[in-house]
Design an enzyme around this catalytic site. Structure first.
Site, short mmCIF file in Angstrom:
data_model
loop_
_atom_site.label_atom_id
_atom_site.label_comp_id
_atom_site.label_asym_id
_atom_site.label_seq_id
_atom_site.Cartn_x
_atom_site.Cartn_y
_atom_site.Cartn_z
N ARG A 118 16.72 -13.83 14.49
CA ARG A 118 15.73 -13.84 13.39
C ARG A 118 14.47 -14.60 13.84
NH1 ARG A 118 16.75 -17.67 9.79
NH2 ARG A 118 18.86 -16.96 9.42
N TYR A 125 -4.89 -1.21 0.46
CA TYR A 125 -3.68 -0.40 0.29
C TYR A 125 -3.04 -0.74 -1.06
CZ TYR A 125 1.26 0.75 0.77
OH TYR A 125 2.53 1.20 0.54
N LYS A 139 1.84 2.53 11.35
CA LYS A 139 0.75 3.51 11.43
C LYS A 139 0.34 3.76 12.89
CE LYS A 139 1.02 3.35 6.95
NZ LYS A 139 2.11 2.41 6.71
N ASP A 146 -7.04 -6.89 7.64
CA ASP A 146 -6.06 -5.83 7.82
C ASP A 146 -6.74 -4.72 8.63
OD1 ASP A 146 -4.39 -3.61 7.60
OD2 ASP A 146 -3.66 -4.17 5.62
O1 P1T Z 1 4.00 0.40 4.97
P1 P1T Z 1 3.90 -0.92 5.63
O2 P1T Z 1 4.26 -0.88 7.08
O3 P1T Z 1 4.59 -2.01 4.89
O4 P1T Z 1 2.33 -1.31 5.65
C1 P1T Z 1 1.63 -1.67 4.51
C2 P1T Z 1 0.18 -1.38 4.70
C3 P1T Z 1 -0.67 -2.43 4.99
N1 P1T Z 1 -1.99 -2.23 5.17
C4 P1T Z 1 -2.53 -1.01 5.05
C5 P1T Z 1 -4.00 -0.84 5.21
C6 P1T Z 1 -1.73 0.09 4.76
O5 P1T Z 1 -2.31 1.29 4.64
C7 P1T Z 1 -0.33 -0.09 4.57
C8 P1T Z 1 0.57 1.04 4.22
N2 P1T Z 1 -0.09 2.18 3.79
C9 P1T Z 1 0.49 3.36 3.45
C10 P1T Z 1 1.82 3.55 3.43
C11 P1T Z 1 -0.42 4.42 3.04
O6 P1T Z 1 -0.03 5.60 2.97
O7 P1T Z 1 -1.59 4.12 2.78
#
Ligand code: P1T
Length: 508
Positions: free
Chosen positions: A162, A214, A316, A291
């Site tokens: 962890r 987001y 992503k 971000d």
């Molecule tokens: O899905 P996750 O890995 O937890 O990431 C969150 C996140 C954080 N920051 C941005 C700018 C994001 O776009 C996202 C996740 N976004 C999507 C799932 C989406 O379809 O926009």
């Protein structure tokens, strides 16, 4: 040095020092040229140059040399550490003259000015074969959750997975390098990375956040974090005066997302950092987070502009293959890194070693994918704006278009653009829905940044949790369609969009 040794030296050195070439190498190279007839044959130098070309733009941090272009067998162009162009002719004459006169770098935006060495670092960082004892080129997936100790509390590096794990470390090292940081902390999702950062705060603190983020970030801040005695303001980051006016003495976190999701606004990172530094001069400054998910480190490095932390949803672009859910935070600030490492252990959002392995594998080709995402999304954005179906499109939002209100800022802050764009389709929710259902190459799905093209309706999908009045204020209407343009052939993607427009509007 005889010719064979020389070749060996240069090739070995390029690998040993992480495919970086120092000023000393360039000097040596120039010396070889001058003394070519005595020391080596021109073909050796050409071989070396070809090798460098293959790993072009590889530099180290300080006195690095060489983005290199070899235009013909006879003429070779080297970019030296000052980014001045030096042409070297096969007859040994530098830049057509014998005095080594330098020209300005004429490479044009975008692509050609990407961060020096990015592709080489993406391909190699975190993978030093010798650190494993048996020299594998690809880091092993280390599944062990615990590690043998030589005495209670005595262990070489890891005690429990962890807190840390060798495969995770390999991924973190790579991302720290790509973001221009010194440390990176990986988590089991992008939102888990957000959560880890918020765990640096305490009740009574204030978060100042840009208004368009987001939907999951918005939901986490307003529906979860707000319950713990932390106030949140969400403000348009384009209006810096307004943004500044919302800073409070207890502001502990300034949260930017740029480009924003889904409106692709560009936050001015440098201006925001300067504003915060001015307001908190002589006092403890808030943590400034960017971000970077919509851009990826290939196109934007927030730490270079003074951000304290940069966050990516690895799910992503970094992983890029739509098969891993992970997040990562990078920083140059050793104290913040220490506190975040403690939280990795104490809060527990650990990613699995399997996912770290896959994400590192994805990161190896980030630069190649980003270039294709960029050219495909620009082709589509231009087609939507002026092409044969543009009468069905009310507005196209892509920071690479001159029509984007912050195109100039985007060009200053970013080295290029990703595959993300949004557009407003003529009509309302019904037209948008039918359009999305009619796509055949684009899949109707949430998420972004994978090799494959996706399309979605933010108002009912990724941003459904944002209160309707907030959505309306930001511009997330029911006819705002978001595309994550993949790396397929652009003509197939355009044909797909065209046929979907036909389905919707032939019925009219
Ligand atoms: O899905 P996750 O890995 O937890 O990431 C969150 C996140 C954080 N920051 C941005 C700018 C994001 O776009 C996202 C996740 N976004 C999507 C799932 C989406 O379809 O926009």
């Amino acid at each position: 040095m005889d010719p064979v040794d020389l070749n060996k030296y240069l090739l070995t050195r390029s690998y040993l020092i992480g495919n970086s070439f120092t000023y000393a190498d360039l000097t040596l190279f120039n010396l070889i040229h001058e003394k070519r007839s005595q020391y080596t044959k021109f073909t050796h130098v050409v071989r070396w140059l070809n090798h460098i070309k293959a790993i072009r733009n590889c530099t180290n941090d300080s006195l690095s040399s060489d983005a290199l272009e070899r235009s013909t067998q006879e003429e070779i162009t080297v970019y030296n550490p000052l980014c001045k162009k030096v042409r070297i002719m096969s007859n040994g004459v530098t830049n057509g003259t014998s005095n080594g006169h330098h020209e300005e770098d004429t490479r044009s935006f975008p692509h050609s000015s990407h961060f020096p060495g990015f592709g080489t670092h993406a391909a190699h960082h975190g993978s030093d074969p010798d650190k494993w004892g048996f020299s594998p080129i690809v880091p092993p997936i280390s599944l062990s959750t615990t590690f043998k100790q030589s005495a209670p509390g005595v262990y070489p590096k890891y005690d429990y997975s962890r807190a840390g794990n060798p495969t995770r470390t390999a991924f973190e090292e790579c991302i720290a390098r790509l973001e221009g940081g010194t440390q990176a902390m990986a988590t089991c999702s992008g939102l888990a990375a957000t959560c880890l950062i918020v765990n640096l705060l305490k009740a009574g603190d204030h978060i100042l956040c840009c208004d368009d983020v987001y939907g999951g970030t918005n939901r986490y801040f307003n529906k979860v974090v707000a319950r713990f005695g932390i106030d949140i303001d969400m403000v348009d980051p384009i209006n810096l005066e307004l943004f500044e006016s919302k800073v409070r003495p207890n502001t502990a976190l300034v949260w930017l997302e740029t480009p924003t999701n889904p409106m692709l606004k560009i936050c001015d990172i440098k201006a925001t950092v300067e504003m915060v530094e001015r307001k908190f001069a002589g006092k403890e400054k808030p943590i400034i987070v960017v971000d970077n998910t919509f851009s990826s480190p290939y196109f934007q490095r927030p730490l270079d502009f003074g951000a304290s932390l940069v966050l990516n949803s690895v799910t992503k672009y970094i992983n890029g293959h739509t098969d891993v859910c992970m997040g990562v935070i990078a920083t140059k600030d050793e104290d913040l890194a220490k506190r975040l490492r403690f939280l990795q252990l104490a809060v527990g959002p650990a990613p699995s070693p399997m996912d770290c392995y896959l994400a590192l594998r994805g990161a190896r080709t980030l630069h190649l994918r980003m270039r294709q995402h960029e050219s495909n999304s620009l082709a589509i954005a231009k087609w939507l704006e002026t092409g044969e179906k543009s009468q069905y499109v009310l507005k196209v939002i892509h920071p690479g278009l001159p029509s984007h209100p912050q195109h100039e800022l985007a060009k200053r802050q970013m080295k290029g653009f990703s595959g993300m764009l949004s557009f407003v389709i003529q009509g309302g929710k019904d037209e948008a829905t039918l359009f999305l259902q009619s796509l055949k190459v684009f899949a109707l799905a949430e998420s972004l940044g994978g090799y494959e093209s996706l399309a979605e309706l933010p108002s009912v999908m990724t941003h459904a949790s944002v209160p309707p009045e907030q959505r309306a204020a930001i511009g997330i209407s029911d006819s705002l369609v978001r595309l994550s343009v993949g790396i397929e052939e652009p003509e197939d993607l355009i044909a797909d969009l065209a046929q979907a427009f036909d389905v919707v509007y032939s019925k009219k």
